[in-house]
Scaffold this motif. Structure first.
Motif, short mmCIF file in Angstrom:
data_model
loop_
_atom_site.label_atom_id
_atom_site.label_comp_id
_atom_site.label_asym_id
_atom_site.label_seq_id
_atom_site.Cartn_x
_atom_site.Cartn_y
_atom_site.Cartn_z
N ALA A 50 124.25 24.42 83.85
CA ALA A 50 123.78 24.24 82.48
C ALA A 50 124.40 22.97 81.93
O ALA A 50 125.62 22.79 81.99
CB ALA A 50 124.15 25.43 81.62
N PHE A 51 123.56 22.06 81.46
CA PHE A 51 124.03 20.80 80.89
C PHE A 51 123.77 20.80 79.38
O PHE A 51 122.67 21.11 78.93
CB PHE A 51 123.31 19.61 81.55
CG PHE A 51 123.95 19.21 82.86
CD1 PHE A 51 123.81 20.03 83.98
CD2 PHE A 51 124.70 18.05 82.97
CE1 PHE A 51 124.41 19.68 85.19
CE2 PHE A 51 125.30 17.70 84.18
CZ PHE A 51 125.17 18.52 85.29
N VAL A 52 124.81 20.47 78.64
CA VAL A 52 124.71 20.45 77.18
C VAL A 52 125.06 19.05 76.69
O VAL A 52 125.99 18.43 77.22
CB VAL A 52 125.70 21.46 76.55
CG1 VAL A 52 125.45 21.59 75.05
CG2 VAL A 52 125.61 22.82 77.21
N GLY A 69 119.20 23.15 80.38
CA GLY A 69 119.78 22.08 79.59
C GLY A 69 119.56 22.30 78.10
O GLY A 69 118.60 22.94 77.69
N MET A 70 120.50 21.78 77.33
CA MET A 70 120.33 21.82 75.87
C MET A 70 120.74 20.49 75.27
O MET A 70 121.86 20.03 75.44
CB MET A 70 121.18 22.93 75.24
CG MET A 70 120.89 23.06 73.74
SD MET A 70 122.10 24.04 72.83
CE MET A 70 121.73 25.68 73.41
N TRP B 218 122.52 31.47 73.81
CA TRP B 218 121.75 30.85 74.90
C TRP B 218 122.08 31.55 76.22
O TRP B 218 121.21 31.82 77.04
CB TRP B 218 122.09 29.36 74.95
CG TRP B 218 121.29 28.54 75.90
CD1 TRP B 218 119.96 28.71 76.22
CD2 TRP B 218 121.74 27.40 76.65
NE1 TRP B 218 119.58 27.73 77.11
CE2 TRP B 218 120.65 26.93 77.39
CE3 TRP B 218 122.96 26.73 76.74
CZ2 TRP B 218 120.74 25.81 78.22
CZ3 TRP B 218 123.06 25.63 77.56
CH2 TRP B 218 121.97 25.17 78.30
N HIS B 374 114.85 24.90 82.47
CA HIS B 374 114.11 24.12 81.46
C HIS B 374 115.10 23.60 80.44
O HIS B 374 116.27 24.01 80.43
CB HIS B 374 113.05 24.99 80.78
CG HIS B 374 113.63 26.11 79.98
ND1 HIS B 374 114.08 27.28 80.55
CD2 HIS B 374 113.88 26.24 78.65
CE1 HIS B 374 114.55 28.08 79.61
NE2 HIS B 374 114.45 27.48 78.45
N ARG B 375 114.62 22.72 79.58
CA ARG B 375 115.46 22.11 78.58
C ARG B 375 115.01 22.53 77.18
O ARG B 375 113.79 22.60 76.92
CB ARG B 375 115.41 20.58 78.66
CG ARG B 375 116.40 19.96 79.62
CD ARG B 375 116.23 20.38 81.08
NE ARG B 375 114.91 20.06 81.61
CZ ARG B 375 114.42 20.57 82.76
NH1 ARG B 375 115.12 21.42 83.48
NH2 ARG B 375 113.22 20.25 83.18
N ILE B 376 115.99 22.80 76.32
CA ILE B 376 115.68 23.05 74.92
C ILE B 376 116.53 22.10 74.09
O ILE B 376 117.48 21.51 74.61
CB ILE B 376 115.95 24.52 74.51
CG1 ILE B 376 117.40 24.91 74.84
CG2 ILE B 376 114.98 25.45 75.21
CD1 ILE B 376 117.76 26.33 74.40
#
Lengths: 340, 523
Positions: A50-52, A69-70, B218, B374-376
């Motif tokens: 997970a990339f933030v 990702g966020m 999340w 996916h990306r948010i």
């Protein structure tokens, strides 16, 4: 069956379908490439990354990587990543940030993530400028520098991100250069495997608004004299001919020539990334141009319990004492009465 | 009461009421500190009241003479002497309190426990022997439905409600919070419940608290952040992110008197408009409010039900009065509790991060789910894929969809209950912690022969779908609020009708009489 285990992951698996919008020649491309190269080799399923990120050029990073990702809000990525890591310790959680995002608006979250040693990886792309807003001074812009917001010269002294991280008690601190790909990749690999907070500063050239900020470190003609590579257990030697070194005189570092006319190699400072406390790392972080070569590599790498490990310990101890909690017992409390 | 308490509270005491004072505390020094030139027990300034002057300090000291305690320790026990007197006056037996004293102090300090028990018994005995109970109006036990009860403060109730929501959902609970009066006890309560799968994260600041909660949400746990007014201001940007991400999150605002640092320990209801509107952009989210301490439990459960079902942050409003007040709470049976229904999305076929169900909610996907990477983010997203989109029509569609989703929460609101005379010309409309005083004011008005209908709102955004019709049925609508008319403003805007605000901003709750007085003027 997990497809990632059935079919070994490749770099291609980590490329998203989104067009990369960084300027051509931007150092951010180098980090993306290195990360896409690194992730499939770590033995971690793709879905567990997970990339933030926050806001800024660097913070577009998650869009280009096909992981979870966020792209969040300015400066807050370390706090969001901390919450995610505490909720889901099994994930590999990364923060990609910039000098404005991490050190100005997000400075508080940055230092506290490091203080807690929460198991996230923070990669800071330091281009010494606000790029997305087109060229204002950042907390790492050098004194006297002319930018759009400092047309007469910057009056504020810059932070050194490495020194700041060490001061906050970071357990893994490294610095790499965007053009020095092999060493960047190696530092990122070590960061990926570090059990607490891993901090990597990437010196990254913004060719639009602060071009040449690291020229001395990257130009063939000057780089060997301008930088020094830290190697654990090895004396600090630099120069094209490896004829210069760093020696300590009291608490002061000095550059010395190595040889019959100068210092012996056994007089030089020997790097120890596992040294107790942050003092050696902090001393190394003070080495800067002019006068000293800029250290690259791992300043500090010590293993201390991570925030999530300490938390798991508290939970285990609480459950050993009270058993796994029961909601009905909790609601009943210790002091109830009947009304018939 | 000692001189300071007498001076601070006398204005709130009705003429003819009973004053119980600790005459032993009316020393020249204490009188001077409280600003009394002469001892009010000695002149006739309290002639309008029934005065019970008892040397509680002295009698406690006498009762504890054999215990070998120091002067300070003895002095501390006088509160239990006073409590013993009160138990007698209210027709209670001292046994329950004695058990509670022993439970509280017994292990840590058995000597203090016994001294307090002696003081309690002494106070009880003193009141009994003095036969005051014959002079004081008898207060019978509250009429409550049968069941097992405990005492609960608002902050405790909200903490328990959040744990109940998580346990019923089968998920861990995560609190990201920063200490702030009067919300901090929720953090204290939850921090002690690690064995119930509760993670508490005392963040570096208010922003860190909500952002950590967003990260946890999340990650697929029930996430919560707690604060009070100034903290809400700091969390506003992150709340906007949560609206944009469409992740479930509960934000508890234990309101206090503002603006700025204001009166941190005092009560106000002045964050209603902030809760509903206080973010940049078109940024709607559901808002509910607790009416009493025990109601905090149900509201916390409901906040999480809405948050999960509609994939949205929800603001739960409490206030400094509710937070610290306690009331009897009938302990529910866990199997009767209706928790949030959580369904994580795991199927890869035709997956779209922003595809919506009948409630317009998008799927909740935990990182770690294979094939759904996916990306948010905070940038406007494509209606289905969630990828960045700057398409003008897409933005309009997304803004309208987010608004419609929150409006749709009205489906969760049961038909509005009207208490009192449903056909009265006067309707009293309240929300939050004014419920208690308003309910009593209605009863008092009825006793005085005045008909008044009373509607109390739990749901402030969206408002109940039948509220417009109800408002049409009454000639006058009285809206008592501890602010300058924030609900009144919403009602005028929404229903284009005039209402009569009753506003109080003194950092204190309504007195029943203040509301009653206005009812009698209007009814």
């Amino acid at each position: 069956m997990n497809p990632a285990i059935e079919h070994p992951l490749t770099r291609k698996d980590f490329e998203s379908d989104q067009a990369v919008r960084w300027c051509p020649g931007c150092g951010d491309h180098a980090l993306l490439n290195q990360i896409q190269k690194l992730l499939p080799t770590l033995g971690i399923p793709r879905e567990d990354f997970a990339f933030v990120s926050g806001i800024g050029c660097a913070s577009r990073f998650p869009y280009y990587l096909d992981t979870y990702g966020m792209h969040a809000i300015h400066g807050r990525a370390p706090a969001i990543a901390s919450g995610l890591k505490l909720a889901r310790p099994e994930l590999s959680v990364w923060v990609v940030t910039g000098d404005g995002d991490a050190l100005a608006i997000g400075g508080n979250h940055f230092i506290h993530a490091l203080r807690r040693n929460v198991g996230i990886r923070i990669v800071l792309l330091n281009n010494r400028i606000y790029g997305l807003t087109k060229g204002q001074a950042s907390p790492t812009t050098e004194l006297g520098e002319h930018t759009k917001s400092t047309p007469l010269g910057n009056v504020d002294r810059p932070f050194d991100p490495v020194a700041l991280a060490l001061g906050a008690g970071a357990t893994f601190v490294a610095r790499a250069l965007d053009t020095d790909l092999a060493r960047l990749g190696e530092v990122l690999r070590r960061a990926a495997l570090h059990p607490g907070t891993a901090f990597v500063e990437v010196l990254q050239n913004c060719n639009m608004f602060a071009d040449g900020s690291y020229r001395a470190l990257t130009d063939r003609a000057t780089r060997d004299e301008a930088r020094i590579v830290l190697e654990h257990g090895r004396p600090l030697v630099f120069g094209a001919a490896r004829d210069k070194g760093i020696r300590l005189r009291g608490l002061q570092a000095e550059v010395v020539a190595i040889g019959p006319e100068g210092a012996r190699e056994d007089e030089l400072l020997v790097h120890d990334e596992r040294a107790d406390g942050g003092a050696l790392g902090f001393l190394l972080a003070q080495l800067a141009a002019p006068g000293f070569p800029v250290p690259l590599g791992v300043f500090r790498a010590v293993e201390l319990p991570s925030c999530e490990a300490r938390h798991a310990g508290l939970v285990a101890a609480a459950q050993a004492r009270h058993g796994r909690g029961d909601l009905q017992t909790l609601l009943a409390g210790g002091n109830s009465w009947e009304i018939g | 009461m000692n001189p300071a308490a007498l001076s601070a509270n006398l204005a709130d005491v009705r003429p003819g009421a009973t004053l119980i004072v600790n005459s032993g505390a009316f020393t020249p020094a204490n009188l001077a500190k409280a600003g009394y030139a002469a001892n009010p027990l000695d002149d006739d300034s309290l002639a309008g009241y029934r005065l019970l002057a008892v040397d509680m300090s002295g009698l406690t000291a006498t009762a504890l003479a054999c215990c070998g305690l120091g002067r300070k320790e003895t002095e501390r026990c006088k509160n239990y002497f006073a409590l013993g007197m009160m138990l007698c006056l209210y027709g209670q037996t001292p046994e329950r309190e004695i058990e509670s004293i022993r439970a509280r102090f017994g292990e840590r300090d058995p000597r203090a426990a016994e001294a307090n028990v002696i003081a309690l018994r002494a106070g009880y005995g003193h009141a009994e022997a003095s036969e005051w109970w014959a002079e004081v109006p008898h207060v019978s036990p509250a009429q409550l439905p049968p069941g097992t009860y405990r005492s609960l403060t608002g902050n405790q109730a909200i903490a328990l409600g959040c744990v109940a929501a998580a346990q019923r959902a089968g998920l861990p609970l995560f609190l990201g919070s920063y200490p702030i009066t009067p919300a901090t006890e929720i953090l204290h309560e939850l921090a002690a419940l690690k064995h119930l799968d509760v993670t508490t994260f005392q963040a570096e600041d208010e922003i860190g608290g909500i952002c950590a909660a967003i990260g946890a949400a999340w990650g697929g746990v029930l996430a919560l952040t707690t604060t009070s007014g100034p903290g809400m201001s700091l969390k506003a940007e992150a709340l906007g992110l949560a609206v944009m991400l469409e992740l479930p999150l509960v934000v508890v605002n234990v309101q206090r008197a503002g603006p700025s640092t204001g009166l941190p320990t005092k009560v106000e209801q002045s964050d209603l408009l902030q809760a509903i509107h206080g973010r940049h952009g078109e940024c709607p989210l559901p808002v509910i409010a607790a009416r009493s301490p025990a109601d905090g439990f149900d509201c916390a459960l409901e906040a999480f039900r809405i948050a999960v079902k509609y994939m949205t942050p929800v603001i739960l409003l409490s206030d400094g009065g509710i937070a610290n007040a306690a009331e009897p709470w009938r302990i529910p049976t866990v199997s009767d509790l209706h928790g949030p229904e959580v369904r994580f999305h795991t199927t890869t076929a035709d997956f779209a991060p922003y595809a919506r169900n009948a409630e317009l909610a998008r799927p909740w996907v935990r990182p770690g789910t294979p094939g759904l990477e996916h990306r948010i983010g905070g940038l406007e997203k494509d209606f289905l894929s969630g990828n960045i989109s700057h398409v003008p029509a897409n933005h309009q569609r997304m803004v309208e969809t987010r608004a419609a989703k929150v409006d749709g929460v009205a489906r969760e609101i049961p038909p509005t209950r009207v208490d009192g005379a449903a056909d009265a010309a006067l309707l009293m409309l309240t929300w939050g912690g004014t419920w208690g005083a308003a309910t009593q004011a209605r009863a008092a008005a009825e006793a005085a022969g005045k008909a008044v209908a009373h509607v109390h709102l739990r749901h402030l955004n969206p408002l109940p779908p039948d509220l417009g019709d109800i408002l049409q049925r009454h000639r006058t609508v009285l809206v008592p609020e501890l602010n300058l008319g924030q609900l009144s403003l919403l009602l005028r805007e929404r229903y284009l009708r005039e209402v009569v605000p009753l506003c109080k901003v003194q950092g204190r709750p309504f007195m029943v009489e203040e509301i009653l007085h206005r009812i009698l003027e209007l009814a």
